[in-house]
Design a protein around this motif. Structure first.
Motif, PDB file in Angstrom:
ATOM      1  N   ARG A 182     -12.119  -5.744 -15.634  1.00  0.00           N
ATOM      2  CA  ARG A 182     -10.772  -5.670 -15.045  1.00  0.00           C
ATOM      3  C   ARG A 182      -9.721  -6.383 -15.892  1.00  0.00           C
ATOM      4  O   ARG A 182      -8.541  -6.099 -15.775  1.00  0.00           O
ATOM      5  N   GLY A 183     -10.152  -7.300 -16.736  1.00  0.00           N
ATOM      6  CA  GLY A 183      -9.200  -8.051 -17.555  1.00  0.00           C
ATOM      7  C   GLY A 183      -8.830  -7.392 -18.867  1.00  0.00           C
ATOM      8  O   GLY A 183      -7.989  -7.894 -19.611  1.00  0.00           O
ATOM      9  N   SER A 184      -9.443  -6.253 -19.167  1.00  0.00           N
ATOM     10  CA  SER A 184      -9.175  -5.581 -20.435  1.00  0.00           C
ATOM     11  C   SER A 184      -7.717  -5.167 -20.540  1.00  0.00           C
ATOM     12  O   SER A 184      -7.123  -4.710 -19.564  1.00  0.00           O
ATOM     13  N   GLN A 185      -7.175  -5.322 -21.749  1.00  0.00           N
ATOM     14  CA  GLN A 185      -5.762  -5.011 -21.973  1.00  0.00           C
ATOM     15  C   GLN A 185      -5.546  -3.971 -23.066  1.00  0.00           C
ATOM     16  O   GLN A 185      -4.431  -3.486 -23.239  1.00  0.00           O
ATOM     17  N   SER A 186      -6.586  -3.678 -23.840  1.00  0.00           N
ATOM     18  CA  SER A 186      -6.419  -2.787 -24.993  1.00  0.00           C
ATOM     19  C   SER A 186      -7.484  -1.702 -24.949  1.00  0.00           C
ATOM     20  O   SER A 186      -8.663  -2.001 -24.733  1.00  0.00           O
ATOM     21  N   PHE A 187      -7.029  -0.465 -25.211  1.00  0.00           N
ATOM     22  CA  PHE A 187      -7.904   0.693 -25.061  1.00  0.00           C
ATOM     23  C   PHE A 187      -7.681   1.637 -26.241  1.00  0.00           C
ATOM     24  O   PHE A 187      -6.545   1.810 -26.700  1.00  0.00           O
TER      25      PHE A 187
ATOM     26  N   ASN B   4      -4.770   3.863 -16.405  1.00  0.00           N
ATOM     27  CA  ASN B   4      -4.570   3.391 -15.040  1.00  0.00           C
ATOM     28  C   ASN B   4      -5.460   2.165 -14.856  1.00  0.00           C
ATOM     29  O   ASN B   4      -6.660   2.287 -14.603  1.00  0.00           O
ATOM     30  N   LYS B   5      -4.869   0.986 -15.001  1.00  0.00           N
ATOM     31  CA  LYS B   5      -5.661  -0.250 -14.952  1.00  0.00           C
ATOM     32  C   LYS B   5      -6.188  -0.517 -13.546  1.00  0.00           C
ATOM     33  O   LYS B   5      -7.277  -1.063 -13.386  1.00  0.00           O
ATOM     34  N   ALA B   6      -5.441  -0.138 -12.528  1.00  0.00           N
ATOM     35  CA  ALA B   6      -5.891  -0.370 -11.149  1.00  0.00           C
ATOM     36  C   ALA B   6      -7.183   0.394 -10.866  1.00  0.00           C
ATOM     37  O   ALA B   6      -8.093  -0.105 -10.209  1.00  0.00           O
TER      38      ALA B   6
END
Lengths: 111, 108
Positions: free
Chosen positions: A28-33, A66-68
């Motif tokens: 859930r903490g990932s910020q880069s894809f 969609n991070k959620a």
């Protein structure tokens, strides 16, 4: 649960169609894809990166995040036979900073 | 154009040999990585380095070692090659992971 999950495919689409490739992740903490394309027998090549929720477009490619929902996708418009390859989704771990790769989805674009 | 160069595209070695795989990048990257890629198993991280003379084990370090004496060069060493190390070896560098062209190693 795998950290980064992709349907292995093959995903088969006709030439000119939209190809939709999907990826889910557990961190859930990932910020880069990232999305990589890998042709058979070749090494992966970075094609898209995305960091914010929403869409990012680059030519025929659109990355959606969609991070959620912990979901990232890659859309390829006007698919060409030359797009036939394996597409790897990668997520940067919020803990280690390393990229975690999915197993890849094989895309076949039929003329 | 940025480049990550792996010294050999194809390599055939005998069981028990010491094997060196070289990787050189010209982008002044601090981060460098060695992966192997096998059908059905995806990319698996062997070792990585965030600085000169620094190395960290990845997920499958057994049977491998690495050397990073200079920033641009990251070497993977198979101390005593075995047939289960037959694979495609990929070097990558940078935060966005630019990959080299790969070395397909066959151990016979």
């Amino acid at each position: 649960q795998k950290e980064v999950e992709q349907n292995s495919g093959p995903l088969s689409v006709p030439e000119g169609a939209i190809a939709s490739l999907n990826c889910t992740y557990s961190d859930r903490g990932s910020q880069s894809f990232f999305w990589y394309r890998q042709y058979s027998g070749k090494s992966p090549e970075l094609i898209m990166s995305i960091y914010s929720n929403g869409d990012k477009e680059d030519g025929r490619f659109t990355a959606q995040l969609n991070k959620a929902s912990q979901y990232v996708s890659l859309l390829i418009r006007d698919s060409q036979p030359s797009d036939s390859a394996t597409y790897l989704c990668a997520v940067r771990s919020s803990n280690t900073g390393k990229l975690i790769f999915g197993q890849g989805t094989t895309l076949q674009v039929k003329p | 154009d940025v480049k990550v160069t792996q010294s050999s595209r194809y390599l055939v070695k005998r069981t028990g040999e010491k094997v060196f795989l070289e990787c050189v990048q010209d982008m002044d990257h601090e981060n460098m990585f060695w992966y192997r890629q096998d059908p059905g198993l995806g990319l698996r991280l062997i070792y990585f380095s965030y600085d000169v003379k620094m190395k960290e084990k990845g997920d499958i370090p057994e049977g491998y070692s690495v050397s990073r004496e200079k920033k641009e060069r990251f070497s993977l060493i198979l101390e005593s090659a075995s047939t289960n190390q037959t694979s495609m070896y990929l070097c990558a560098s940078g935060k966005g992971y630019t990959f080299g062209s790969g070395t397909r190693l066959t151990v016979v």
